[in-house]
Motif scaffolding. Sequence first.
Motif, PDB file in Angstrom:
ATOM      1  N   ARG A  97       0.688  -1.192   0.056  1.00  0.00           N
ATOM      2  CA  ARG A  97       0.112  -0.453   0.149  1.00  0.00           C
ATOM      3  C   ARG A  97       0.969   1.532   0.224  1.00  0.00           C
ATOM      4  O   ARG A  97       0.932   1.827   1.022  1.00  0.00           O
ATOM      5  N   ASP A 160      -5.064   3.428   6.278  1.00  0.00           N
ATOM      6  CA  ASP A 160      -5.565   3.888   5.037  1.00  0.00           C
ATOM      7  C   ASP A 160      -6.984   4.496   5.808  1.00  0.00           C
ATOM      8  O   ASP A 160      -7.661   5.737   5.365  1.00  0.00           O
ATOM      9  N   HIS A 253     -10.410   2.636  -1.092  1.00  0.00           N
ATOM     10  CA  HIS A 253      -9.679   1.475  -1.716  1.00  0.00           C
ATOM     11  C   HIS A 253     -10.616   0.219  -1.648  1.00  0.00           C
ATOM     12  O   HIS A 253     -11.993  -0.099  -1.559  1.00  0.00           O
TER      13      HIS A 253
HETATM   14 MN    MN Z   1      -8.781  -0.743   5.134  1.00  0.00          MN
END
Ligand code: MN
Length: 302
Positions: A97, A160, A253
């Motif tokens: 990521r 995130d 995402h």
């Molecule tokens: Mn996540």
Amino acid sequence: MSLLKLFVILSISGLFLVVGYGIFINLFDFLEINVTPLPFCPEISPLTVGIQPVKWQIQTWYSMMENQTELQPGGHYTPQNCKSRHRVAIIVPYRNRNAHLRIFLNNIHPFLQRQQLDYRIFIIQQLKTGPFNRGMLMNIGFTEAQRIYNFTCFIFHDVDLIPENDKNPYNCVDSPRHLSVAVDVFKYQLPFKNIFGGAIAMQADQFKSVNGFSNQFFGWGGEDDDLFNRVNKKMMSIFRYSEEISRYTMIKHVKQYPNPSRFKILKESNYEVDGLNSLNYKLDLIEERNLFTLVAVDLKPA
Ligand code: MN
Ligand code: BGC
């Protein structure tokens, strides 16, 4: 002795006196800086500003590093003018990521510095392919962080999630704390009462008393629900600040495919035998990068 000789001797000794005095004064200054303890930082940092827009720009590693002039190797920070009241380890499970990680770091470093924390960011990278195990990576982060510093507080944080309000204190209280109460994708509302995912804060003793996360949840989901159960079994309750303070933006995402066995594993979970005390992994690399401490591991199912 000639006058000239006397003159030379006197000049040389004078020079020594001046230089010696200079060294002495400098040494004194040096010692004074190191001996005088810094005052504690105020209970509430005067540097926080409230809600800040997320910085979405994906910067190069180099420019991020250049902006972080006060950061020490390994993504470790201590305020310069006061002694922080909190030693905080930020534990972030990670795999593939890169963009998320850059956005996360670019936002979280200034955020944490405005709170005058003594903190270090740990990125716990699962090296091999195969299902991701968030709980196990958290346990590894906790274990490795404890080896290097006497942290008072552990923040278990998804890569995130970006905190929006710096009045949301990244420290620990007497109960385990759920930080990510109001997330944009859930319309800034708690989706259900027992949610304990996203970002949480626990003191070392609290985390040890529940034996950490379960190591059994390979794939998406369940490990946070299981931690909630563990905390409940230990008669601890979960603390939350207001939605106004606990606001987060989630970096968009594709949602991972949920682990269909998670309900079964949850039911069978036994905190006494599964957790920190049964953790098994191979430490491939622990390295102080500029913006974080990298802990790269291979997981070994217990
Ligand atoms: Mn996540
Ligand atoms: C999952 C959790 C997740 C929650 C919210 C639950 O069904 O088991 O892991 O945090 O949903 O998305």
